[in-house]
Write a protein that holds these residues in place. Structure first.
Motif, mmCIF file in Angstrom:
data_model
loop_
_atom_site.group_PDB
_atom_site.id
_atom_site.type_symbol
_atom_site.label_atom_id
_atom_site.label_comp_id
_atom_site.label_asym_id
_atom_site.label_seq_id
_atom_site.Cartn_x
_atom_site.Cartn_y
_atom_site.Cartn_z
ATOM 1 N N LEU A 344 0.947 -5.814 -4.688
ATOM 2 C CA LEU A 344 0.826 -6.686 -5.859
ATOM 3 C C LEU A 344 -0.014 -7.904 -5.434
ATOM 4 O O LEU A 344 -0.037 -8.528 -6.461
ATOM 5 C CB LEU A 344 2.429 -6.965 -6.413
ATOM 6 N N LEU A 345 -0.231 -8.360 -4.525
ATOM 7 C CA LEU A 345 -1.205 -9.237 -4.077
ATOM 8 C C LEU A 345 -2.526 -9.013 -4.010
ATOM 9 O O LEU A 345 -2.910 -7.720 -3.858
ATOM 10 C CB LEU A 345 -0.541 -10.028 -2.890
ATOM 11 N N PRO A 346 -3.382 -9.961 -4.075
ATOM 12 C CA PRO A 346 -4.967 -9.690 -4.329
ATOM 13 C C PRO A 346 -5.385 -8.980 -2.987
ATOM 14 O O PRO A 346 -4.653 -9.325 -1.978
ATOM 15 C CB PRO A 346 -5.431 -11.141 -4.321
ATOM 16 N N SER A 347 -6.330 -7.859 -3.198
ATOM 17 C CA SER A 347 -6.529 -7.516 -2.090
ATOM 18 C C SER A 347 -7.927 -8.039 -1.601
ATOM 19 O O SER A 347 -8.552 -8.694 -2.254
ATOM 20 C CB SER A 347 -7.059 -5.887 -2.301
ATOM 21 N N GLY A 348 -8.485 -7.608 -0.288
ATOM 22 C CA GLY A 348 -9.662 -8.195 -0.030
ATOM 23 C C GLY A 348 -9.400 -9.340 0.906
ATOM 24 O O GLY A 348 -8.229 -9.875 0.950
#
Ligand code: FAD
Length: 368
Positions: A344-348
């Motif tokens: 659920l947290l930003p990827s990359g």
């Protein structure tokens, strides 16, 4: 993904909430990196600037926090005021998740006439003064009177009463500031009235605060909404107590104070209002419940703000001891790690401190 390899997490505030949240994250995720931003030059929040100097055993938690700070996946950046030097959205850009643990920096005002008179201070400022909080070093309370009145009956009120009445030679070995020790040596204060809205059965302090032998100033029930007359008088409407013994729960906590109209004068030279601390909003992008004085959240997840979390007094309101703050901070850490695991947290990858450092220096600012 890279995020799974190195989650970059930012914690705002280095009191118990910030450090216990960081501790949980570092312990339960083997690659997470945590940067702690703090507005003061030095860490530990109220453990340094709130907890009374004659309770050194409470300050032992600093050892645990120092262990956390020593982790090579944790860094402390002091002298950064979040909301002023760097915004929360900027932190969110730089990190996978941001935890707001900035405590409760304001005091609750009494909102009664006379509050602004000389000789009337918030207990918060007085505590900051004897503990060396930079912004309170000019306070210079006049202790040449023989009677002080403390309005409020919580742990902080008792701390303040105890510091006013403890013989200075007992404070010499503590880390109380030299300036405060000097002023207390000259102090003529002999009597401290603790004036509370409720009776002795409903006081909000824990017995330990009175001192190891249970000594210390007594509490006395008096009326609500005192008015402060010309400096040196606290006028106290009387109060009719309920029937504490019969209230639900058996300890009288549900008893309400009712004004009787009787007014009593207490001549005094110093009035300290101690009716609580209060959190403030620090960034317009973060929702804030002005009435409750907290960031609206569900178990530490800030409502409608994915990737944003909170812990400690700004999450629950300004009550509870360090262990309460520990429990709720671990819970926030747990929610964050659950969200990370669930994707659920930003990827990359995120740049973390490198980006914030560049931002700060572009503004002519630097962190410690
Ligand atoms: P804080 O400890 O206040 O930490 C918040 C941190 O955030 C601070 O370092 C602050 O400088 C920083 N900050 C604020 N705004 C910003 C910003 N914009 N940017 C960056 N950083 C920011 N508990 C006990 O168990 N035993 C005791 O004896 C005891 N005595 C106490 C005495 C007093 C006078 C008070 C007020 C509290 C006492 N407590 C005690 C309670 C305990 O201090 C709290 O439970 C605990 O400190 C709350 O932790 P926190 O991290 O939420 O807040």
């Amino acid at each position: 993904s890279t995020q799974e390899q190195t989650p970059q997490i930012c914690v705002v505030g280095s009191g118990p909430a910030g450090f216990y949240t960081a501790q949980h994250l570092l312990k339960h995720h083997s690659r997470a990196r945590v940067d702690i931003y703090e507005k003061q030059l030095v860490p530990f929040g109220l453990v340094r600037f709130g907890v009374a100097p004659d309770h050194p055993e409470v300050k032992n938690v600093i050892n645990t926090f120092t262990q956390t700070a020593r982790s090579d996946r944790c860094a402390f950046h002091g002298n950064v005021v979040v909301g002023r030097d760097v915004t929360v959205p900027e932190l969110q850009e730089a990190y996978h998740a941001v935890v707001l643990s900035y405590g409760a920096e304001d005091h609750r005002a009494l909102e009664i006439p006379g509050e602004e008179l000389p000789g009337v201070f918030s207990a918060r400022a007085f505590v900051g003064w004897y503990n060396g909080l930079p912004e309170n070093q000019e306070l210079a309370p006049d202790l040449s009177c023989d009677t002080a009145v403390i309005l409020g009956q919580g742990n902080v009120a008792l701390d303040v009463a105890r510091i006013l009445l403890t013989p200075p030679e007992h404070l010499e070995k503590t880390d109380i500031t030299e300036a405060a020790l000097g002023a207390l040596r000259q102090s003529r204060v002999k009597t401290v009235w603790i004036v509370g809205r409720r009776g002795p059965l409903q006081v909000a302090f824990t017995i330990k605060v009175l001192g190891p032998e249970g000594e210390g100033p007594g509490a006395r029930a008096d009326g609500p909404a005192p008015a402060l007359g010309r400096c040196g008088r606290a006028e106290l409407p009387g109060v009719e107590e309920g029937e504490p013994g019969r209230a639900p729960g058996g300890v009288g906590e549900a008893t309400r104070a009712v004004p009787t109209g009787d007014v009593e004068d207490l001549p005094c030279g110093l009035v300290l209002s101690s009716i609580g601390y209060k959190s403030r909003p620090i960034d317009p992008s973060v929702p804030f419940d002005l009435k409750l004085g907290v960031i609206p959240n569900t178990e530490g997840r800030v409502v409608d703000m994915p990737g944003l979390y909170c812990s400690g007094w700004v999450k629950r309101g300004p009550t509870g001891v360090i262990t309460t703050t520990m429990t709720d901070s671990f819970l926030t850490g747990q929610m964050l790690l659950q969200d990370l695991k669930a994707g659920l947290l930003p990827s990359g990858p995120r740049p973390g401190y490198a980006a914030i450092k560049a931002l700060l220096s572009s503004r002519g600012l630097g962190s410690l």
